[in-house]
Design a protein around this motif. Structure first.
Motif, PDB file in Angstrom:
ATOM      1  N   GLY A  40       2.625 -10.216  -1.216  1.00 56.04           N
ATOM      2  CA  GLY A  40       1.737 -10.621  -0.143  1.00 56.04           C
ATOM      3  C   GLY A  40       0.802 -11.704  -0.645  1.00 56.04           C
ATOM      4  O   GLY A  40       0.380 -11.675  -1.804  1.00 56.04           O
ATOM      5  N   PHE A  42      -2.737 -13.683   0.648  1.00 54.43           N
ATOM      6  CA  PHE A  42      -3.816 -13.571   1.620  1.00 54.43           C
ATOM      7  C   PHE A  42      -4.940 -14.525   1.230  1.00 54.43           C
ATOM      8  O   PHE A  42      -5.270 -14.639   0.049  1.00 54.43           O
ATOM      9  CB  PHE A  42      -4.329 -12.134   1.674  1.00 54.43           C
ATOM     10  N   THR A  52      -3.314 -12.342  -4.127  1.00 55.37           N
ATOM     11  CA  THR A  52      -1.863 -12.189  -4.136  1.00 55.37           C
ATOM     12  C   THR A  52      -1.522 -10.802  -4.675  1.00 55.37           C
ATOM     13  O   THR A  52      -2.166 -10.312  -5.607  1.00 55.37           O
ATOM     14  CB  THR A  52      -1.160 -13.258  -4.993  1.00 55.37           C
ATOM     15  N   HIS A 102       2.990 -13.854   9.698  1.00 53.81           N
ATOM     16  CA  HIS A 102       2.129 -14.959   9.284  1.00 53.81           C
ATOM     17  C   HIS A 102       1.022 -15.173  10.317  1.00 53.81           C
ATOM     18  O   HIS A 102       1.265 -15.122  11.523  1.00 53.81           O
ATOM     19  CB  HIS A 102       2.964 -16.230   9.144  1.00 53.81           C
ATOM     20  N   LEU A 158      -3.405  -4.211   7.562  1.00 51.75           N
ATOM     21  CA  LEU A 158      -2.883  -5.472   8.080  1.00 51.75           C
ATOM     22  C   LEU A 158      -2.751  -5.393   9.597  1.00 51.75           C
ATOM     23  O   LEU A 158      -2.251  -4.403  10.134  1.00 51.75           O
ATOM     24  CB  LEU A 158      -1.508  -5.784   7.482  1.00 51.75           C
ATOM     25  N   VAL A 195      -3.468 -13.519   6.733  1.00 55.92           N
ATOM     26  CA  VAL A 195      -2.162 -13.207   6.152  1.00 55.92           C
ATOM     27  C   VAL A 195      -1.338 -14.489   6.086  1.00 55.92           C
ATOM     28  O   VAL A 195      -0.939 -15.044   7.124  1.00 55.92           O
ATOM     29  CB  VAL A 195      -1.419 -12.142   6.981  1.00 55.92           C
ATOM     30  N   HIS A 197       1.459 -14.629   3.852  1.00 54.77           N
ATOM     31  CA  HIS A 197       2.812 -14.096   3.642  1.00 54.77           C
ATOM     32  C   HIS A 197       2.703 -12.617   3.315  1.00 54.77           C
ATOM     33  O   HIS A 197       1.807 -12.205   2.578  1.00 54.77           O
ATOM     34  CB  HIS A 197       3.509 -14.835   2.489  1.00 54.77           C
ATOM     35  N   ALA A 198       3.594 -11.800   3.862  1.00 55.23           N
ATOM     36  CA  ALA A 198       3.609 -10.374   3.552  1.00 55.23           C
ATOM     37  C   ALA A 198       5.016  -9.847   3.746  1.00 55.23           C
ATOM     38  O   ALA A 198       5.567  -9.898   4.835  1.00 55.23           O
ATOM     39  CB  ALA A 198       2.622  -9.614   4.441  1.00 55.23           C
ATOM     40  N   ASP A 199       5.607  -9.324   2.662  1.00 55.05           N
ATOM     41  CA  ASP A 199       6.968  -8.813   2.742  1.00 55.05           C
ATOM     42  C   ASP A 199       7.189  -7.830   1.612  1.00 55.05           C
ATOM     43  O   ASP A 199       7.110  -8.200   0.436  1.00 55.05           O
ATOM     44  CB  ASP A 199       7.971  -9.962   2.654  1.00 55.05           C
TER      45      ASP A 199
END
Length: 203
Positions: A40, A42, A52, A102, A158, A195, A197-199
């Motif tokens: 992730g 942020f 991160t 995103h 989130l 956010v 990226h978040a995966d």
């Protein structure tokens, strides 16, 4: 699952360059490492903060990856990062309601507690925070990261968009107060991020 969190601060004008570096070269480096399960990214663009988080199957995989990332981390974040701190956690609770996207929002709460109360902190989060958070409009996921030995924890909520994040503040304030009292934990920090990226992959 185990987590490494990197927290950097610097000139807001240089933040976008650091984000691009982390999302390209940084992610490529992580994906090459055994046991990598996602990440992730942020940002607080106004104040110049970057968080991160990388996720790992085992504690050993996280430690092995750090041997490579320790040498590359400063270069990835230059010239943005004036300060940088690295912390390691166990992912004690990960509850996904829907997949984040995103442009959403992240609220981070930092807590300190007596290490002897680590199980109480986890049980309280799982039994109190998770079910009461599910009804919050726009919630994507909620997470508890814990360092049992040092008596530190970081919770993350989130949301699908920044408006939902903002709208949840009053309700979450009451929940935060009740849960921290029940868990005998002190809240020592509260932040909000965009956010980028978040995966995380659990399959």
């Amino acid at each position: 699952m185990f987590v490494r969190a990197v927290y950097a601060t610097g000139d807001p004008a240089l933040l976008d360059a650091a984000i691009r570096s982390v999302n390209s070269e940084g992610r490529d480096l992580l994906e090459e490492r055994p046991g990598y399960r996602g990440a992730g990214v942020f940002a607080d663009r106004e104040l110049g903060k970057l968080l991160t988080v990388s996720w790992w199957e085992t504690e050993e995989a996280r430690q092995n990856s750090d041997e490579v990332m320790r040498e590359r981390r400063r270069g990835l974040l230059e010239p943005f990062a004036g300060t940088m701190a690295v912390a390691n956690y166990e992912a004690a609770v990960f509850h996904e309601v829907r997949h984040p996207r995103h442009g959403g929002g992240l609220r981070v709460t930092r807590m300190e507690f007596d290490p002897r109360d680590a199980d109480l902190v986890v049980d309280t989060f799982r039994a109190t925070v998770v079910p009461r958070s599910e009804s919050l409009p726009g919630l994507a996921e909620t997470t508890l990261l814990i360092d049992r030995d040092r008596g530190r924890a970081m919770t993350g909520s989130l949301f699908l968009d920044r408006a939902s994040l903002a709208a949840s503040r009053a309700a979450v304030a009451g929940l935060r107060h009740a849960a921290s009292a029940k868990a005998h934990a002190d809240v020592v920090g509260l932040e909000e991020f965009e956010v980028v990226h978040a995966d995380v992959r659990f399959d």
